[in-house]
Design a protein around this motif. Sequence first.
Motif, PDB file in Angstrom:
ATOM      1  N   UNK A 180       9.760 -21.304   7.349  1.00  0.00           N
ATOM      2  CA  UNK A 180      11.195 -21.053   7.509  1.00  0.00           C
ATOM      3  C   UNK A 180      12.044 -22.319   7.393  1.00  0.00           C
ATOM      4  N   UNK A 181      11.430 -23.468   7.205  1.00  0.00           N
ATOM      5  CA  UNK A 181      12.200 -24.710   7.088  1.00  0.00           C
ATOM      6  C   UNK A 181      13.162 -24.634   5.910  1.00  0.00           C
ATOM      7  N   UNK A 182      14.348 -25.196   6.084  1.00  0.00           N
ATOM      8  CA  UNK A 182      15.377 -25.137   5.038  1.00  0.00           C
ATOM      9  C   UNK A 182      14.927 -25.823   3.756  1.00  0.00           C
ATOM     10  N   UNK A 183      14.090 -26.860   3.874  1.00  0.00           N
ATOM     11  CA  UNK A 183      13.668 -27.608   2.684  1.00  0.00           C
ATOM     12  C   UNK A 183      12.621 -26.864   1.872  1.00  0.00           C
ATOM     13  N   UNK A 184      11.984 -25.869   2.459  1.00  0.00           N
ATOM     14  CA  UNK A 184      10.914 -25.138   1.770  1.00  0.00           C
ATOM     15  C   UNK A 184      11.521 -24.045   0.895  1.00  0.00           C
ATOM     16  N   UNK A 185      11.171 -24.064  -0.410  1.00  0.00           N
ATOM     17  CA  UNK A 185      11.708 -23.027  -1.296  1.00  0.00           C
ATOM     18  C   UNK A 185      10.695 -21.947  -1.624  1.00  0.00           C
ATOM     19  N   UNK A 186       9.417 -22.199  -1.343  1.00  0.00           N
ATOM     20  CA  UNK A 186       8.388 -21.181  -1.582  1.00  0.00           C
ATOM     21  C   UNK A 186       7.152 -21.564  -0.787  1.00  0.00           C
ATOM     22  N   UNK A 234     -13.416 -24.843  12.798  1.00  0.00           N
ATOM     23  CA  UNK A 234     -12.659 -23.881  11.984  1.00  0.00           C
ATOM     24  C   UNK A 234     -11.212 -24.347  11.867  1.00  0.00           C
ATOM     25  N   UNK A 235     -10.605 -24.037  10.743  1.00  0.00           N
ATOM     26  CA  UNK A 235      -9.209 -24.404  10.522  1.00  0.00           C
ATOM     27  C   UNK A 235      -8.355 -23.143  10.460  1.00  0.00           C
ATOM     28  N   UNK A 236      -7.161 -23.240  11.018  1.00  0.00           N
ATOM     29  CA  UNK A 236      -6.247 -22.099  11.029  1.00  0.00           C
ATOM     30  C   UNK A 236      -5.829 -21.756   9.602  1.00  0.00           C
ATOM     31  N   UNK A 237      -5.321 -20.518   9.383  1.00  0.00           N
ATOM     32  CA  UNK A 237      -4.878 -20.154   8.032  1.00  0.00           C
ATOM     33  C   UNK A 237      -3.931 -21.201   7.445  1.00  0.00           C
ATOM     34  N   UNK A 238      -4.293 -21.680   6.283  1.00  0.00           N
ATOM     35  CA  UNK A 238      -3.570 -22.775   5.635  1.00  0.00           C
ATOM     36  C   UNK A 238      -2.214 -22.295   5.140  1.00  0.00           C
ATOM     37  N   UNK A 239      -1.190 -23.149   5.251  1.00  0.00           N
ATOM     38  CA  UNK A 239       0.085 -22.883   4.588  1.00  0.00           C
ATOM     39  C   UNK A 239       0.266 -23.906   3.480  1.00  0.00           C
ATOM     40  N   UNK A 240       0.623 -23.410   2.296  1.00  0.00           N
ATOM     41  CA  UNK A 240       0.941 -24.248   1.141  1.00  0.00           C
ATOM     42  C   UNK A 240       2.413 -24.025   0.828  1.00  0.00           C
ATOM     43  N   UNK A 241       3.206 -25.090   0.816  1.00  0.00           N
ATOM     44  CA  UNK A 241       4.654 -24.960   0.648  1.00  0.00           C
ATOM     45  C   UNK A 241       5.158 -25.893  -0.441  1.00  0.00           C
ATOM     46  N   UNK A 242       6.126 -25.418  -1.216  1.00  0.00           N
ATOM     47  CA  UNK A 242       6.797 -26.265  -2.201  1.00  0.00           C
ATOM     48  C   UNK A 242       8.178 -26.621  -1.678  1.00  0.00           C
ATOM     49  N   UNK A 283       6.596 -35.361  16.087  1.00  0.00           N
ATOM     50  CA  UNK A 283       6.384 -34.159  15.268  1.00  0.00           C
ATOM     51  C   UNK A 283       7.549 -33.201  15.466  1.00  0.00           C
ATOM     52  N   UNK A 284       7.904 -32.503  14.405  1.00  0.00           N
ATOM     53  CA  UNK A 284       8.901 -31.434  14.530  1.00  0.00           C
ATOM     54  C   UNK A 284       8.298 -30.294  15.341  1.00  0.00           C
ATOM     55  N   UNK A 285       9.143 -29.397  15.814  1.00  0.00           N
ATOM     56  CA  UNK A 285       8.634 -28.235  16.541  1.00  0.00           C
ATOM     57  C   UNK A 285       7.754 -27.387  15.611  1.00  0.00           C
ATOM     58  N   UNK A 286       8.110 -27.328  14.335  1.00  0.00           N
ATOM     59  CA  UNK A 286       7.306 -26.562  13.372  1.00  0.00           C
ATOM     60  C   UNK A 286       5.894 -27.122  13.278  1.00  0.00           C
ATOM     61  N   UNK A 287       5.768 -28.447  13.224  1.00  0.00           N
ATOM     62  CA  UNK A 287       4.440 -29.068  13.179  1.00  0.00           C
ATOM     63  C   UNK A 287       3.740 -28.917  14.522  1.00  0.00           C
ATOM     64  N   UNK A 288       4.470 -29.020  15.614  1.00  0.00           N
ATOM     65  CA  UNK A 288       3.882 -28.852  16.946  1.00  0.00           C
ATOM     66  C   UNK A 288       3.259 -27.467  17.093  1.00  0.00           C
ATOM     67  N   UNK A 289       3.976 -26.432  16.674  1.00  0.00           N
ATOM     68  CA  UNK A 289       3.447 -25.067  16.791  1.00  0.00           C
ATOM     69  C   UNK A 289       2.200 -24.881  15.937  1.00  0.00           C
ATOM     70  N   UNK A 290       2.199 -25.478  14.750  1.00  0.00           N
ATOM     71  CA  UNK A 290       1.034 -25.369  13.882  1.00  0.00           C
ATOM     72  C   UNK A 290      -0.147 -26.156  14.454  1.00  0.00           C
ATOM     73  N   UNK A 291       0.099 -27.385  14.949  1.00  0.00           N
ATOM     74  CA  UNK A 291      -0.970 -28.261  15.413  1.00  0.00           C
ATOM     75  C   UNK A 291      -1.570 -27.816  16.743  1.00  0.00           C
ATOM     76  N   UNK A 292      -0.793 -27.092  17.557  1.00  0.00           N
ATOM     77  CA  UNK A 292      -1.296 -26.640  18.858  1.00  0.00           C
ATOM     78  C   UNK A 292      -1.827 -25.210  18.819  1.00  0.00           C
ATOM     79  N   UNK A 293      -1.294 -24.393  17.917  1.00  0.00           N
ATOM     80  CA  UNK A 293      -1.700 -22.989  17.924  1.00  0.00           C
ATOM     81  C   UNK A 293      -1.947 -22.372  16.563  1.00  0.00           C
ATOM     82  N   UNK A 340       0.210 -21.737  14.239  1.00  0.00           N
ATOM     83  CA  UNK A 340       1.322 -20.883  13.813  1.00  0.00           C
ATOM     84  C   UNK A 340       2.144 -21.614  12.753  1.00  0.00           C
ATOM     85  N   UNK A 341       2.194 -21.056  11.535  1.00  0.00           N
ATOM     86  CA  UNK A 341       2.900 -21.719  10.431  1.00  0.00           C
ATOM     87  C   UNK A 341       4.245 -21.074  10.102  1.00  0.00           C
ATOM     88  N   UNK A 342       4.682 -20.100  10.885  1.00  0.00           N
ATOM     89  CA  UNK A 342       5.918 -19.374  10.568  1.00  0.00           C
ATOM     90  C   UNK A 342       7.122 -20.310  10.513  1.00  0.00           C
TER      91      UNK A 342
END
Length: 241
Positions: free
Chosen positions: A99-105, A59-67, A81-91, A93-95
């Motif tokens: 919240x990354x500054x480069x993400x606009x949507x 099973x795959x965790x809820x997908x995040x799609x970001x622009x 890996x960034x902490x953001x990728x670490x949290x997603x890859x281990x648990x 969590x895509x929050x």
Amino acid sequence: MKPTNLNLKPSLLAIVVSTSLLTACGSDDDNDVLVTPEPAPVVMQTFSVTVTNLTANQPMSPVILASHSADAMLWQAGEPASVAIEKMAEGGDTADIAALEVVNSSVNGVGMLMPGMSETLILTLAEADVANISLATMLVNTNDAFTGLNSISIAGMQVDMPSMMHNMAYDAGTEDNSEQKGTIPGPADGGEGFNANRDDVDFVHIHPGVITQYDGLDDSVLMPSHRFDNPVLAVKIVRTQ
């Protein structure tokens, strides 16, 4: 007939001339209307992104799609890996990714993407913001395996002209692939997700796959059905508007 006398007094002549000039060059201020130009309408583009889980029992965790901008990437093979990728890859969590500054949507899937299942995510952007997209999800019956798209250009896509791709599994390199009880958050174990302690190689790389207890890893909670081969995810991108 008495001739007309045009010899006016200088003062009277000045008044006549002045009045004539004012009449001839009268102000149009009363008729002027200040017109504010209408702002150009914002042109929107809509993208439909369909993801399909190609694994047998991951099973795959809820997908995040970001622009984001064209020069941004969510991860880089061979780099930590960034902490953001670490949290997603281990648990899963895509929050922090959202919240990354480069993400606009960004938009998230509604739940787990089960083996063999598909889900479609819709992203609508102002034309000026159309650049690149990324997508990420965790293979939850692992310690820190993930997959997704990493900075794919959608600028210039034509309506109803799909782009299709298959994606491999990556190892975040942040958690040892011990497969031990208590270390895997998926249904195979129900163990711990994110742990800030990094006890692996600390760089992103192609995932070598799971071993399972049937291949001699006695402490593993994984079974042969949890094995996976690349690719693990299929993605279809369509501009619909």
